[in-house]
Design a protein around this motif. Structure first.
Motif, PDB file in Angstrom:
ATOM      1  N   ASN A 299     -12.673  21.695  34.153  1.00 12.78           N
ATOM      2  CA  ASN A 299     -12.408  22.572  32.996  1.00 12.78           C
ATOM      3  C   ASN A 299     -10.513  22.132  33.024  1.00 12.78           C
ATOM      4  O   ASN A 299     -10.145  21.573  32.260  1.00 12.78           O
ATOM      5  CB  ASN A 299     -12.552  23.799  32.915  1.00 12.78           C
ATOM      6  CG  ASN A 299     -13.801  24.103  33.174  1.00 12.78           C
ATOM      7  OD1 ASN A 299     -14.672  23.448  32.288  1.00 12.78           O
ATOM      8  ND2 ASN A 299     -14.508  25.352  32.954  1.00 12.78           N
ATOM      9  N   GLU A 302     -10.296  17.797  32.264  1.00 11.46           N
ATOM     10  CA  GLU A 302     -11.259  18.222  31.299  1.00 11.46           C
ATOM     11  C   GLU A 302      -9.489  17.992  30.268  1.00 11.46           C
ATOM     12  O   GLU A 302      -9.221  17.463  29.604  1.00 11.46           O
ATOM     13  CB  GLU A 302     -12.270  18.199  31.043  1.00 11.46           C
ATOM     14  CG  GLU A 302     -13.120  18.026  31.230  1.00 11.46           C
ATOM     15  CD  GLU A 302     -13.325  16.218  30.821  1.00 11.46           C
ATOM     16  OE1 GLU A 302     -12.729  16.209  29.955  1.00 11.46           O
ATOM     17  OE2 GLU A 302     -14.671  16.196  31.022  1.00 11.46           O
ATOM     18  N   HIS A 303      -8.915  19.396  30.367  1.00  9.12           N
ATOM     19  CA  HIS A 303      -7.961  20.223  29.433  1.00  9.12           C
ATOM     20  C   HIS A 303      -6.788  18.838  29.368  1.00  9.12           C
ATOM     21  O   HIS A 303      -6.021  18.734  28.641  1.00  9.12           O
ATOM     22  CB  HIS A 303      -7.467  21.478  30.060  1.00  9.12           C
ATOM     23  CG  HIS A 303      -6.143  22.105  28.899  1.00  9.12           C
ATOM     24  ND1 HIS A 303      -6.793  22.346  27.824  1.00  9.12           N
ATOM     25  CD2 HIS A 303      -5.619  21.987  29.517  1.00  9.12           C
ATOM     26  CE1 HIS A 303      -5.483  23.021  27.182  1.00  9.12           C
ATOM     27  NE2 HIS A 303      -4.531  22.722  28.194  1.00  9.12           N
ATOM     28  N   MET A 305      -6.719  15.318  30.747  1.00 10.21           N
ATOM     29  CA  MET A 305      -6.911  14.710  29.566  1.00 10.21           C
ATOM     30  C   MET A 305      -7.503  14.462  28.556  1.00 10.21           C
ATOM     31  O   MET A 305      -6.760  13.668  27.546  1.00 10.21           O
ATOM     32  CB  MET A 305      -7.817  14.028  30.542  1.00 10.21           C
ATOM     33  CG  MET A 305      -8.229  13.368  31.833  1.00 10.21           C
ATOM     34  SD  MET A 305      -6.968  12.504  32.624  1.00 10.21           S
ATOM     35  CE  MET A 305      -8.276  10.365  32.054  1.00 10.21           C
ATOM     36  N   SER A 306      -7.106  15.355  27.732  1.00 11.08           N
ATOM     37  CA  SER A 306      -6.765  15.946  26.600  1.00 11.08           C
ATOM     38  C   SER A 306      -5.912  16.313  26.011  1.00 11.08           C
ATOM     39  O   SER A 306      -5.351  15.950  24.874  1.00 11.08           O
ATOM     40  CB  SER A 306      -7.503  16.786  26.184  1.00 11.08           C
ATOM     41  OG  SER A 306      -7.104  18.008  26.445  1.00 11.08           O
ATOM     42  N   LEU A 307      -4.748  16.506  26.756  1.00 13.06           N
ATOM     43  CA  LEU A 307      -3.633  16.650  26.159  1.00 13.06           C
ATOM     44  C   LEU A 307      -2.459  15.567  27.009  1.00 13.06           C
ATOM     45  O   LEU A 307      -1.949  14.711  25.608  1.00 13.06           O
ATOM     46  CB  LEU A 307      -2.865  17.375  27.116  1.00 13.06           C
ATOM     47  CG  LEU A 307      -3.348  19.574  26.290  1.00 13.06           C
ATOM     48  CD1 LEU A 307      -3.325  20.549  27.567  1.00 13.06           C
ATOM     49  CD2 LEU A 307      -2.727  19.665  24.944  1.00 13.06           C
ATOM     50  N   PRO A 309      -2.656  12.834  29.630  1.00 14.54           N
ATOM     51  CA  PRO A 309      -4.070  11.878  30.344  1.00 14.54           C
ATOM     52  C   PRO A 309      -2.894  10.760  31.474  1.00 14.54           C
ATOM     53  O   PRO A 309      -2.268   9.973  30.760  1.00 14.54           O
ATOM     54  CB  PRO A 309      -4.728  10.276  29.426  1.00 14.54           C
ATOM     55  CG  PRO A 309      -3.894  10.734  28.173  1.00 14.54           C
ATOM     56  CD  PRO A 309      -3.481  11.952  28.407  1.00 14.54           C
ATOM     57  N   GLY A 314      -6.980  12.059  35.793  1.00 11.51           N
ATOM     58  CA  GLY A 314      -8.672  11.021  35.995  1.00 11.51           C
ATOM     59  C   GLY A 314      -9.668  10.386  36.990  1.00 11.51           C
ATOM     60  O   GLY A 314     -10.748  11.224  37.039  1.00 11.51           O
ATOM     61  N   LYS A 329     -21.849  11.443  32.982  1.00 13.67           N
ATOM     62  CA  LYS A 329     -19.841  11.879  33.191  1.00 13.67           C
ATOM     63  C   LYS A 329     -18.648  11.349  33.761  1.00 13.67           C
ATOM     64  O   LYS A 329     -17.863  11.154  33.706  1.00 13.67           O
ATOM     65  CB  LYS A 329     -20.369  13.877  33.503  1.00 13.67           C
ATOM     66  CG  LYS A 329     -20.535  14.489  32.518  1.00 13.67           C
ATOM     67  CD  LYS A 329     -19.457  14.664  30.922  1.00 13.67           C
ATOM     68  CE  LYS A 329     -20.197  15.305  30.058  1.00 13.67           C
ATOM     69  NZ  LYS A 329     -20.617  17.152  30.107  1.00 13.67           N
ATOM     70  N   LYS A 332     -17.910   8.407  31.428  1.00 10.81           N
ATOM     71  CA  LYS A 332     -17.088   8.411  30.375  1.00 10.81           C
ATOM     72  C   LYS A 332     -16.230   9.182  31.172  1.00 10.81           C
ATOM     73  O   LYS A 332     -14.654   7.896  30.748  1.00 10.81           O
ATOM     74  CB  LYS A 332     -17.426   9.886  29.974  1.00 10.81           C
ATOM     75  CG  LYS A 332     -18.747   9.421  29.435  1.00 10.81           C
ATOM     76  CD  LYS A 332     -19.085  10.876  28.740  1.00 10.81           C
ATOM     77  CE  LYS A 332     -20.314  10.915  27.318  1.00 10.81           C
ATOM     78  NZ  LYS A 332     -20.895  12.160  26.619  1.00 10.81           N
ATOM     79  N   LYS A 336     -12.803   7.071  30.393  1.00 10.53           N
ATOM     80  CA  LYS A 336     -10.810   7.214  30.651  1.00 10.53           C
ATOM     81  C   LYS A 336     -10.218   7.161  31.604  1.00 10.53           C
ATOM     82  O   LYS A 336      -8.545   6.634  31.024  1.00 10.53           O
ATOM     83  CB  LYS A 336     -11.520   8.896  30.986  1.00 10.53           C
ATOM     84  CG  LYS A 336     -12.082   9.526  28.887  1.00 10.53           C
ATOM     85  CD  LYS A 336     -11.774  11.136  29.412  1.00 10.53           C
ATOM     86  CE  LYS A 336     -12.473  11.514  28.315  1.00 10.53           C
ATOM     87  NZ  LYS A 336     -12.808  13.090  28.877  1.00 10.53           N
TER      88      LYS A 336
END
Length: 700
Positions: A299, A302-303, A305-307, A309, A314, A329, A332, A336
């Motif tokens: 979690n 992932e947060h 890498m969304s804001l 990266p 990664g 995953k 994916k 990323k």
């Protein structure tokens, strides 16, 4: 009447001149303004001595504000007033010319000026200025100022010592600064109000002290100091230091408290400080990985890498998915990681587009500057993360590791890291080799024979090495030639070529290849080691020793290098130096039975039987199958008249070499020497039954 005549005598009429002359009248001089004749002016002297000519004081008139006597001015007045010496008054009109207004005191003159003195408007004749008033060093304010300066110097010295690696001195300076800062606070409270205390200085002293405690691994003291800062409400933004406290708890493996303090710090940092919040979240994710809470770690990453990266987040995300075994995953997350922008300039920027000397100089200057080095380091780090991640997930994301590698290669080819695809293919071949699948490794590497020169050289180098390990020196030499021809500046290819020549006994030619490899890459330790071996074979011991000593400066704890240095000293008949280097060797690998037996051999040659026995016995403990060591220990016990102890060593030797009759004869001899004749006789009979044609038994 006299006054009027006197006035007329002092008036000089200007001569008639042409009205068009613009420069007329500048050389005229009215003697009325001449101050040089004041001493001869009777009326002026009379006015000075008496009240003659003085204006009576003006008295206020109530209620009227008007004065009773008219005042002459330069505007519209028909009569002009004269002074007691015959000079016109300021502003009076005389001969149609208004007398200019003057200052109370003329520039450049003082009351004390004497007649005929030099013009001195700046007062330079008065001499130098008086010295500045000396500071009162005994005043409380001056003492406080000096003490504050000393505290700042100590903090600075502490930081410098830390940067130089002297952590103990840095801590001592930080403690001294803390003591002096407390004295400073007490003195300030006695002299000024508490509001005037320098909080910034107190904060810097405490923060530096906590940092030095942490650097010296005194974590309890560091945490206490950080608590003092954090609990003081007068320090602004002190809550951010909870990140440092979390880092200390992480080092102490107190992961629950580390996460707690990271989250407390995260709550106190505003959202505008995006980069700092990302770093704290990354620390939280790493702590979750260490505790095995992979879902929470996922979690966090992932947060991130969304804001924003980045490579570390990664890679850690891939590790987390690998830990939970989620294949999709993992794929994916790998995509990323590949998509993270590097934000560096392309290599084309450093290629000169023209022959302009100025442009070439600029490009040459920036080609290896600090910014370019930073870009290279960032690119190398990205390639390392991608290669490690690919090698990690390739065996598990598909049914076989080969299919997994192929998927990773395709993803890499479609990204900005196209060059890594070939490296992944070579790693695939190395994986085949680790799985003992030699044929597949060779087939994979042979695919690169038609690729570009760099990749072809790398593949041919590996093939040459594989064939060399298989003792197929002809094939190894062939692929070594291919590698060298593809890339003459490849040090590994040149080293492999030298190895094949060395295997054929041409040591001089092998040395030339090793030298060329070192010219291309001075840090090629393999070439340096091999050239030392070559010089040893050529009996050029001084040059061999020089090579191994250089290698020791690069590889400080290499057991192989230490052994070679000791061996060269032994060949040079310098046993003391050989023993010294072997002692360094067993400090690195204390269980190396060969090094221990070699030490025993050297001490035995020097006549030190006790030291020789110690090292031979240690060698026997770690490797009880060395016949030479067993024989020496058995002979030592016979010489020292402990034949019973020698029996066990010879019995072990007879088990290792059952076809060698001498070990069994030694056992029987030990029984006989110790007085156990019956046991000796039974042993001899057993030997005769096994070796009936043995002549030595018959002689006994």
């Amino acid at each position: 009447m006299y006054f009027k005549v006197q006035m007329m005598q002092n008036v000089h009429l200007a001569p008639e001149t042409d009205e068009d002359d613009l420069y007329s009248g500048y050389n005229d001089y009215n003697p009325t303004y001449d101050t040089e004749e004041l001493e001869n002016d009777t009326a002026f002297q009379e006015a000075v001595r008496t009240s003659h000519g003085r204006r009576p004081p003006i008295t206020a008139k109530i209620p009227s504000t008007a004065v009773t006597r008219p005042v002459a001015t330069g505007y519209g007045s028909k009569t002009s007033l004269a002074s007691s010496m015959g000079r016109p008054m300021t502003g009076a009109i005389q001969d149609g010319v208004t007398r200019p207004m003057t200052a109370v005191r003329a520039a450049g003159f003082t009351k004390a000026a004497v007649r005929g003195s030099a013009f001195d408007p700046l007062g330079q004749s008065r001499g130098p200025a008086p010295p500045l008033e000396a500071k009162n060093e005994d005043s409380p304010e001056e003492k406080i100022r000096q003490l504050e300066k000393k505290v700042n110097e100590l903090v600075e010295e502490s930081c410098i010592a830390n940067s130089c690696g002297d952590l103990k001195l840095a801590l001592e300076k930080a403690k001294d600064a803390g003591r002096k800062e407390r004295i400073l606070v007490r003195q300030r409270e006695q002299v000024t109000t508490p509001e005037n205390i320098n909080l910034d200085l107190t904060y810097s002293v405490l923060f530096n002290l906590a940092s030095q405690y942490s650097a010296n691994e005194m974590y309890a003291e560091a945490l206490n100091t950080y608590q003092v800062i954090v609990k003081n409400k007068m320090f602004s933004n002190a809550g951010r230091l909870k990140v440092n406290m979390g880092n200390i708890y992480l080092k102490q493996r107190n992961y629950s408290k580390a996460i707690k303090f990271y989250r407390m710090a995260l709550d106190q940092i505003p959202s505008v400080h995006k980069e700092m919040r990302i770093k704290i979240m990354q620390n939280i994710g790493v702590t979750f990985i260490k505790t095995g809470q992979y879902s929470d770690a996922i979690n966090s990453f992932e947060h991130i890498m969304s804001l924003a990266p980045n490579l570390k987040a990664g890679f850690n995300l891939i590790l987390s998915y690998f830990a939970v075994g989620d294949r999709d995953k993992m794929k994916k997350a790998f995509q990323k990681l590949i998509a993270v922008p590097l934000e560096i300039d392309e290599d084309d920027k450093y290629i000169s587009p023209s022959d302009d000397p100025h442009t070439n100089l600029v490009i040459e200057a920036i080609k290896n500057d600090h910014l370019r080095q930073m870009e290279r380091e960032r690119k190398a780090m990205a390639e390392k993360y991608i290669m490690t991640a690919a090698k990690l997930i390739a065996p598990v994301i598909e049914t076989s590791f080969a299919v997994g590698y192929d998927w990773c290669v395709e993803v890499v080819k479609a990204s900005q890291y196209v060059e890594l695809a070939n490296d992944l293919e070579i790693n695939k071949a190395i994986t085949y080799l680790r799985q003992k699948d030699f044929n597949q490794a060779v087939e994979t590497l042979k695919m690169f024979e038609k690729k570009d020169s760099r990749v072809k050289s790398a593949a041919a180098t590996n093939l040459s090495f594989l064939y060399y390990l298989e003792n197929e020196f002809a094939q190894a030499s062939s692929y070594a030639d291919l590698a060298v021809n593809s890339d003459r500046y490849n040090p590994s290819a040149l080293t492999n070529k030298g190895n094949t020549v060395f295997a054929n006994g041409d040591y001089e030619k092998a040395a030339e290849f090793y030298k060329e490899a070192l010219r291309n890459d001075s840090s090629c330790t393999e070439a340096l080691y091999n050239i030392g071996l070559t010089y040893k074979r050529l009996n050029r011991l001084d040059e061999a020793l020089d090579c191994f000593l250089k290698l020791h400066a690069i590889l400080r704890n290499s057991a192989q290098v230490l052994y070679q240095i000791a061996n060269v000293y032994e060949l040079m008949e310098d046993p003391n130096q050989a023993i010294e280097w072997l002692m360094q060797l067993i400090s690195v690998v204390p269980t190396d039975s060969r090094a221990l037996s070699k030490l025993g051999e050297l001490y035995d040659s020097e006549g030190d039987k006790s030291q020789a026995f110690q090292y031979y016995y240690e060698s026997y403990r770690y490797f009880p199958s060395n016949i030479e060591v067993i024989e020496w220990l058995g002979a030592y016990y016979i010489d020292t008249q402990f034949c019973e102890k020698a029996i066990q060593y010879f019995e072990r030797a007879s088990l290792i070499q059952p076809s060698q009759v001498k070990w069994q004869l030694m056992v029987a001899s030990c029984f006989r020497r110790s007085g156990n004749y019956q046991k000796a006789l039974d042993t001899y009979k057993d030997i005769h039954r096994k070796f009936p044609e043995n002549v030595e038994l018959g002689l006994m």
